[in-house]
Design a protein around this motif. Structure first.
Motif, mmCIF file in Angstrom:
data_model
loop_
_atom_site.group_PDB
_atom_site.id
_atom_site.type_symbol
_atom_site.label_atom_id
_atom_site.label_comp_id
_atom_site.label_asym_id
_atom_site.label_seq_id
_atom_site.Cartn_x
_atom_site.Cartn_y
_atom_site.Cartn_z
ATOM 1 N N CYS A 92 2.751 6.529 1.448
ATOM 2 C CA CYS A 92 3.532 6.317 2.676
ATOM 3 C C CYS A 92 4.856 5.618 2.356
ATOM 4 N N ASP A 93 5.735 5.523 3.369
ATOM 5 C CA ASP A 93 7.021 4.864 3.141
ATOM 6 C C ASP A 93 6.853 3.340 3.073
ATOM 7 N N GLU A 94 7.918 2.679 2.646
ATOM 8 C CA GLU A 94 7.838 1.236 2.383
ATOM 9 C C GLU A 94 7.596 0.416 3.660
ATOM 10 N N ASP A 95 8.139 0.856 4.798
ATOM 11 C CA ASP A 95 7.924 0.126 6.058
ATOM 12 C C ASP A 95 6.443 0.121 6.430
ATOM 13 N N THR A 96 5.841 1.302 6.295
ATOM 14 C CA THR A 96 4.410 1.409 6.611
ATOM 15 C C THR A 96 3.617 0.495 5.675
ATOM 16 N N ALA A 100 4.573 -2.181 4.180
ATOM 17 C CA ALA A 100 4.788 -3.591 4.520
ATOM 18 C C ALA A 100 3.919 -3.987 5.721
ATOM 19 N N ARG A 101 3.816 -3.078 6.693
ATOM 20 C CA ARG A 101 2.976 -3.348 7.876
ATOM 21 C C ARG A 101 1.510 -3.509 7.471
ATOM 22 N N ILE A 102 1.042 -2.617 6.610
ATOM 23 C CA ILE A 102 -0.368 -2.675 6.188
ATOM 24 C C ILE A 102 -0.589 -3.947 5.355
ATOM 25 N N GLU A 103 0.384 -4.256 4.530
ATOM 26 C CA GLU A 103 0.275 -5.435 3.671
ATOM 27 C C GLU A 103 0.094 -6.698 4.511
ATOM 28 N N ALA A 136 -15.220 -10.784 -3.370
ATOM 29 C CA ALA A 136 -14.066 -10.575 -2.485
ATOM 30 C C ALA A 136 -12.760 -10.440 -3.258
ATOM 31 N N GLU A 137 -12.574 -11.258 -4.300
ATOM 32 C CA GLU A 137 -11.279 -11.162 -5.016
ATOM 33 C C GLU A 137 -11.138 -9.850 -5.790
ATOM 34 N N ASP A 138 -12.274 -9.307 -6.244
ATOM 35 C CA ASP A 138 -12.223 -8.004 -6.920
ATOM 36 C C ASP A 138 -11.845 -6.910 -5.916
ATOM 37 N N PHE A 139 -12.487 -6.959 -4.757
ATOM 38 C CA PHE A 139 -12.186 -5.938 -3.755
ATOM 39 C C PHE A 139 -10.759 -6.087 -3.227
ATOM 40 N N ALA A 140 -10.294 -7.329 -3.128
ATOM 41 C CA ALA A 140 -8.904 -7.541 -2.677
ATOM 42 C C ALA A 140 -7.926 -6.940 -3.685
ATOM 43 N N GLU A 141 -8.251 -7.090 -4.971
ATOM 44 C CA GLU A 141 -7.373 -6.535 -6.011
ATOM 45 C C GLU A 141 -7.347 -5.004 -5.958
ATOM 46 N N ILE A 142 -8.525 -4.420 -5.782
ATOM 47 C CA ILE A 142 -8.642 -2.957 -5.692
ATOM 48 C C ILE A 142 -7.849 -2.443 -4.475
ATOM 49 N N THR A 143 -7.964 -3.166 -3.385
ATOM 50 C CA THR A 143 -7.290 -2.770 -2.142
ATOM 51 C C THR A 143 -5.783 -2.855 -2.307
ATOM 52 N N ARG A 144 -5.322 -3.897 -2.984
ATOM 53 C CA ARG A 144 -3.892 -4.064 -3.245
ATOM 54 C C ARG A 144 -3.376 -2.941 -4.152
ATOM 55 N N THR A 145 -4.156 -2.596 -5.161
ATOM 56 C CA THR A 145 -3.794 -1.476 -6.046
ATOM 57 C C THR A 145 -3.655 -0.194 -5.234
ATOM 58 N N ALA A 146 -4.605 0.026 -4.325
ATOM 59 C CA ALA A 146 -4.583 1.253 -3.507
ATOM 60 C C ALA A 146 -3.341 1.270 -2.622
ATOM 61 N N ALA A 180 -12.509 3.647 10.747
ATOM 62 C CA ALA A 180 -12.128 2.347 11.318
ATOM 63 C C ALA A 180 -13.352 1.441 11.437
ATOM 64 N N GLU A 181 -14.494 2.027 11.793
ATOM 65 C CA GLU A 181 -15.732 1.228 11.893
ATOM 66 C C GLU A 181 -16.118 0.610 10.553
ATOM 67 N N ASN A 182 -15.671 1.251 9.480
ATOM 68 C CA ASN A 182 -15.974 0.715 8.143
ATOM 69 C C ASN A 182 -14.851 -0.143 7.572
ATOM 70 N N GLY A 183 -13.947 -0.559 8.439
ATOM 71 C CA GLY A 183 -12.916 -1.506 8.024
ATOM 72 C C GLY A 183 -11.692 -0.875 7.385
ATOM 73 N N VAL A 184 -11.596 0.460 7.406
ATOM 74 C CA VAL A 184 -10.427 1.113 6.796
ATOM 75 C C VAL A 184 -9.219 0.934 7.714
ATOM 76 N N ILE A 185 -8.135 0.397 7.172
ATOM 77 C CA ILE A 185 -6.920 0.224 7.994
ATOM 78 C C ILE A 185 -5.819 1.200 7.589
ATOM 79 N N TYR A 186 -5.957 1.788 6.408
ATOM 80 C CA TYR A 186 -4.997 2.814 5.970
ATOM 81 C C TYR A 186 -5.767 3.862 5.180
ATOM 82 N N CYS A 187 -5.468 5.121 5.487
ATOM 83 C CA CYS A 187 -6.236 6.185 4.869
ATOM 84 C C CYS A 187 -5.342 7.392 4.582
#
Ligand code: MCF
Ligand code: ZN
Length: 329
Positions: free
Chosen positions: A313-317, A319-322, A297-307, A82-89
């Motif tokens: 996880c299920d679709e509700d989760t 959507a929340r992370i998104e 930033a846009e490269d990292f945003a794309e990588i994060t979206r791919t991940a 979490a300290e490194n900005g991870v919101i889903y793992c």
């Protein structure tokens, strides 16, 4: 650190491998177990090569002996992430280490970890899911036990099944029964391949185990027809550049093929694997990739979206992370 607050999604993290060395040293002292050989003089994990790394990992893990130890570990790891900005793992968990393959014991370990994960979600804003992982060099028989544990505990938290360990031992097809069992139980599938094994290892993981993600997979770059196939089929690579550089697979970050794979259309993601072992964390991965390849930033945003798209996880989760990616903070 520039990338620390950037919201991140991490798909490839081994729970024991994320244990800070001081945490393991502390547990060893509490339990009067002598594991000084796994540390160097600065107190960091010490290993000579990949196979030695696997041995050191197992000795360090030997001090984790109860559900309570795993609860403490999970707490320490999630705070750090979490300290490194991870919101889903997503983290790899092994019933071999948690109860020796006994389903009832495994359930106790699991509920201890899950309880901490629920607390961390409320306190630190990080969501955790588990991928049960069999260990290749422990052999197909033990993998069956892991798969049975996985099938028994599939649910909101345990969402995937995978294989890690010594890629030099056995073939993917030796683990067919376990992967079929996990698939039939409704688990999503990933396999470590194309790290110490070449492109053929990736091909076999895809065709025999029918996985949708590959752990590492970077050596696919040695066979461009395979690279194109990965791109076409939308197979997601869980790349761990810092791990690959630390273990000597590539001499430097600039030599890592992640950028070439991405440029040729492969879905790549970024994870830390075993961060304290490899002197990395998600912030460092981002910093080094920005330095090596000019990613912004846009490269990292794309990588994060791919991940996130590839998350188990299920679709509700999802959507929340998104939503949190759209409006960070
Ligand atoms: O990804 C790295 C290097 N390649 C292969 N395997 C592993 C890595 N980190 C941990 N592992 C294996 C190791 O055998 O995963 C197991 C360890 O015992 C733990 S899975 C919870
Ligand atoms: Zn790994």
């Amino acid at each position: 650190m520039r990338w620390q607050a950037f919201p991140k999604v991490e798909l490839h993290l081994h729970l024991e491998g994320a244990a800070p060395s001081a945490f393991i040293r502390g547990l060893a002292a509490e339990k009067h177990v002598d594991i000084h050989k796994v540390f160097d003089q600065d107190g960091n994990y010490a290993f000579r090569d990949f196979v030695h790394f696997l041995q050191v990992y197992e000795v360090a893990t030997s001090v984790l002996q109860s559900p309570e130890d795993y609860a403490r570990l999970t707490r320490a790891v999630l705070e750090q992430s979490a300290e490194n900005g991870v919101i889903y793992c997503e983290t790899f968990l092994s019933p071999d280490f948690c109860g020796g393959g006994d389903v009832a014991a495994w359930r106790e370990y699991l509920s201890a970890m899950q309880e901490v994960a629920t607390q961390a979600e409320a306190k630190d804003g990080i969501t955790l899911r588990g991928i049960i992982t069999c260990i290749r060099h422990f052999g197909p028989e033990q993998a069956r036990t892991a798969a049975l544990c996985a099938a028994d505990t599939v649910g909101d938290f345990i969402t995937g099944f995978g294989i890690a360990g010594d890629e030099g031992k056995g073939r993917p097809r030796d683990f067919l029964w376990s992967f079929d069992c996990a698939r039939e139980a409704g688990l999503r599938l990933t396999a470590h391949a194309g790290e110490w094994g070449g492109p053929q290892s990736v091909r076999e993981a895809l065709s025999d185990l029918r996985v949708e993600r590959i752990g590492h997979g970077v050596r696919a770059i040695e066979d461009l027809a395979l690279v194109d196939e990965l791109a076409e089929r939308g197979v997601v690579l869980e790349c761990c550049p810092g791990s690959n550089v630390a273990l000597g697979l590539y001499p430097s970050w600039q030599d890592h093929p992640i950028e070439k794979l991405r440029a040729r259309g492969v879905k790549v993601t970024v994870s830390t694997d075993d961060p304290p072992f490899f002197h990395t964390d998600m912030t460092r991965e981002f910093d080094e990739l920005a330095r090596a390849f000019g990613w912004q930033a846009e490269d990292f945003a794309e990588i994060t979206r791919t991940a996130l798209d590839a998350a188990f996880c299920d679709e509700d989760t999802k959507a929340r992370i998104e939503k949190r990616l759209e409006t960070p903070g």
